[in-house]
Write an enzyme that holds these catalytic residues in place. Structure first.
Site, PDB file in Angstrom:
ATOM      1  N   PRO A 120      -9.761  -4.754   1.586  1.00  0.00           N
ATOM      2  CA  PRO A 120      -8.564  -4.068   2.095  1.00  0.00           C
ATOM      3  C   PRO A 120      -7.805  -3.207   1.084  1.00  0.00           C
ATOM      4  O   PRO A 120      -6.660  -3.502   0.732  1.00  0.00           O
ATOM      5  CB  PRO A 120      -7.713  -5.235   2.596  1.00  0.00           C
ATOM      6  N   CYS A 121      -8.399  -2.098   0.684  1.00  0.00           N
ATOM      7  CA  CYS A 121      -7.727  -1.196  -0.244  1.00  0.00           C
ATOM      8  C   CYS A 121      -6.480  -0.561   0.375  1.00  0.00           C
ATOM      9  O   CYS A 121      -5.594  -0.095  -0.345  1.00  0.00           O
ATOM     10  CB  CYS A 121      -8.682  -0.138  -0.769  1.00  0.00           C
ATOM     11  N   HIS A 122      -6.380  -0.579   1.710  1.00  0.00           N
ATOM     12  CA  HIS A 122      -5.203  -0.015   2.371  1.00  0.00           C
ATOM     13  C   HIS A 122      -3.942  -0.829   2.071  1.00  0.00           C
ATOM     14  O   HIS A 122      -2.836  -0.334   2.257  1.00  0.00           O
ATOM     15  CB  HIS A 122      -5.430   0.094   3.893  1.00  0.00           C
TER      16      HIS A 122
END
Length: 158
Positions: A120-122
């Site tokens: 989950p880089c967001h």
């Protein structure tokens, strides 16, 4: 390498991998041709992503095999530890990795994350709370963060 895709509220999720696991999930505005044969693990990934978008999944249970340097993989492992519905700043991520001077390298590794949503880089934001850099576009980043906040019972981050 095999490929399939699913339509999501923020475009297409293009899933690639083989019988051993997922090597990439990327977002696209357009569908891509599906491989003549699609391994079961890619179908399982597609189903889990659909559940995520339907607010029925908060974590993923898939074998992941992203290609990257040892440093990139260390950053991606740390990203995977950011809980659903939570955010972390680039600086906090860098501190957890042990070297504040590496913030640009951490941001670059975050931007090279090949497995959209599942790693989950967001969930990584600026120290001041601003949405910054996202390979899928800031509109998608905002949508994903709001999606997770609403599923957690919060109205919105923004």
């Amino acid at each position: 390498m095999y490929t399939t895709s699913i339509h999501t509220p923020v475009g297409f999720a293009v899933i690639s991998g083989n019988e051993d696991g997922i090597t990439s999930v990327r977002c696209s505005d357009d569908p891509v041709p599906e491989s003549p044969f699609v391994p079961t693990i890619l179908h399982r990934c597609a189903r889990q992503l659909e559940e995520y978008f339907e607010n029925r999944r908060r974590s993923f249970n898939l074998p992941l095999h992203p290609h990257g340097t040892p440093f990139q993989r260390a950053v991606w492992q740390m990203l995977a530890e950011v809980p659903y519905g939570k955010t972390m700043s680039y600086m906090e991520l860098t501190r957890r990795l042990g070297d504040e001077k590496a913030i640009r390298a951490v941001a670059a590794a975050n931007g090279k994350n090949p497995i959209w949503i599942i790693i989950p880089c967001h969930r990584i934001i600026g120290s001041n709370g601003d949405l910054t850099g996202y390979a899928g576009g800031l509109g998608r980043k905002k949508w994903l963060l709001e999606h997770e906040q609403i599923a957690n019972g919060q109205l919105s981050l923004f």
